[in-house]
Enzyme design. Structure first.
Site, PDB file in Angstrom:
ATOM      1  N   HIS A   1       0.072 -31.979  23.821  1.00 37.81           N
ATOM      2  CA  HIS A   1      -0.524 -33.247  23.393  1.00 37.81           C
ATOM      3  C   HIS A   1      -1.383 -33.758  24.552  1.00 37.81           C
ATOM      4  CE1 HIS A   1      -0.858 -37.042  21.148  1.00 37.81           C
ATOM      5  NE2 HIS A   1      -0.889 -37.591  22.349  1.00 37.81           N
ATOM      6  N   CYS A   2      -2.665 -33.986  24.269  1.00 32.20           N
ATOM      7  CA  CYS A   2      -3.602 -34.399  25.313  1.00 32.20           C
ATOM      8  C   CYS A   2      -3.829 -35.909  25.242  1.00 32.20           C
ATOM      9  CB  CYS A   2      -4.930 -33.671  25.150  1.00 32.20           C
ATOM     10  SG  CYS A   2      -6.153 -34.109  26.412  1.00 32.20           S
ATOM     11  N   PRO A   3      -3.372 -36.663  26.234  1.00 34.26           N
ATOM     12  CA  PRO A   3      -3.588 -38.115  26.205  1.00 34.26           C
ATOM     13  C   PRO A   3      -5.058 -38.495  26.335  1.00 34.26           C
ATOM     14  CG  PRO A   3      -2.672 -37.450  28.315  1.00 34.26           C
ATOM     15  CD  PRO A   3      -2.628 -36.243  27.437  1.00 34.26           C
TER      16      PRO A   3
ATOM     17  N   SER B   1      -6.162 -38.353  22.960  1.00 34.85           N
ATOM     18  CA  SER B   1      -5.269 -39.077  22.052  1.00 34.85           C
ATOM     19  C   SER B   1      -5.023 -38.250  20.793  1.00 34.85           C
ATOM     20  CB  SER B   1      -5.866 -40.446  21.669  1.00 34.85           C
ATOM     21  OG  SER B   1      -4.907 -41.217  20.967  1.00 34.85           O
TER      22      SER B   1
END
Length: 385
Positions: free
Chosen positions: A170-172, A175
């Site tokens: 999951h890439c912040p 998002s």
């Protein structure tokens, strides 16, 4: 905080872009205008690098082409769903896997001393099974929150609160989860970001070098030198980080791995976990070129932010790779099927071989044909729900 990191992301992009254009490209264009015109023009930064018309035009066109591809890739990576489990009965009600084949699969995964006589046969056997990943108790993986059986390489993301197909991470900064349907866009974002950063670092180096001269005019320092110094140092740091990050993900692509698989399975401390993953990985590893094509598509689409997957051919569940060929694995009676382990002796050796296509045992042939019919039913349910 979901929108904070993407906002920072776009702020950095716009900052670097406007400094590069306003403090570097425009002064070069004004310098050319002054050179080719007898009329007096406005103040020009005396320390800007002198370039020919052809060079300036080439930089402007090339940079903006790469920058446009970067923006499209970034937007697609952010707003394209990584992929969720299809709403088909096969994923909510169970799989149609022949028990005998499933027992042999469990035997292979449970025996850390397993050694196949023919690795290609073992790979074909693994590829012929719709779902090969199992939990520690060798049962099919079930997501309690989503209420579905998990396809291979699927994981539940606590941030997105859904099961993600071929989940990498999951890439912040996006998002969004990075998975089956947007992994290529994520990689192209890194690639074109690096290309744009290198353009900035090379073309703006001469002006950055003169930022360290003694400050004579404070206004010039604030308007020209300081923005260039901040943008250049920021670009240098980002370039170093992205080179490492992009290189890491290209290693994963060529070896048909995800970040989760590398960290949690390939590098696991438990020998049995590493062994099970090595067996499961045979289904997905098709050689470096084919692994690359699986992510980026055919050569003509490698550099374009377009999806390499056709929904009709590959929905991200890795069931379309399975086939109905008569591939079988024979497991000795004293192997891990009965004991769930093995000491590596000859009595516990697992023997892999092709099922003879010409065998005359009608009962065996009917059994295999029955399995093929079940797999066809599996594919129909997976495709149409």
């Amino acid at each position: 905080m979901g929108g904070f990191y993407p906002a920072v992301n776009f702020f950095v992009v716009l900052l670097v872009y406007f400094v590069f254009i306003y403090n570097n490209i425009l002064p070069q264009m004004k310098l050319l205008q002054q050179f080719h015109s007898s009329n007096e023009v406005e103040y020009i930064d005396p320390f800007v690098r002198k370039a020919s018309v052809a060079e300036v035009v080439l930089v402007i066109v090339s940079f903006h082409t790469l920058f446009l591809l970067f923006l499209v890739s970034l937007i697609r990576a952010m707003f394209t769903s990584a992929g969720t489990v299809p709403p088909a009965k096969v994923w909510t009600q169970g799989f149609f896997i022949e028990p005998r084949i499933d027992a042999k699969l469990v035997a292979i995964l449970s025996n850390p001393h397993y050694a196949a006589r023919n690795a290609s046969v073992l790979k074909d056997f693994m590829a012929s099974i719709p779902v090969v990943e199992r939990k520690h108790n060798r049962q099919l993986r079930w997501c309690v929150k989503c209420g579905v059986f998990k396809p291979d390489r699927c994981h539940h993301c606590r941030h997105c609160d859904t099961c993600v197909l071929r989940m990498d991470h999951h890439c912040p900064w996006l998002s969004n989860c990075v998975g089956f349907h947007n992994y290529k866009f994520f990689l192209l974002t890194l690639f074109y970001a690096l290309a744009c950063l290198l353009f900035v670092l090379v073309d703006m180096f001469w002006r950055f070098y003169h930022c360290f001269r003694p400050i004579i005019d404070f206004e010039t320092f604030i308007q020209l030198d300081l923005p260039i110094a901040i943008a250049y140092i920021l670009c240098s740091v980002l370039t170093g980080a992205l080179v490492f990050f992009f290189g890491f993900h290209m290693f994963l692509v060529l070896n048909a791995m995800t970040t989760i698989e590398l960290k949690e399975k390939k590098r696991a401390k438990n020998d049995l976990v590493r062994h099970a993953w090595a067996m499961i990985h045979l289904k997905f590893d098709n050689g470096q070129y084919r692994n690359f094509v699986h992510i980026f598509g055919e050569p003509w689409m490698w550099f374009f932010p377009i999806s390499p997957h056709s929904p009709d051919e590959d929905d991200g569940t890795y069931t379309s790779q399975c086939y109905s060929a008569k591939i079988d694995i024979t497991v000795d009676s004293n192997s891990a099927v009965a004991g769930g382990g093995g000491d590596g002796s000859s009595n516990n050796r697992v023997r892999a071989e092709h099922t003879d296509k010409t065998r005359t045992d009608s009962e065996s042939i009917q059994h295999e044909n029955g399995f093929s019919e079940k797999k066809k039913k599996f594919y129909r349910l997976a495709a149409h729900g």
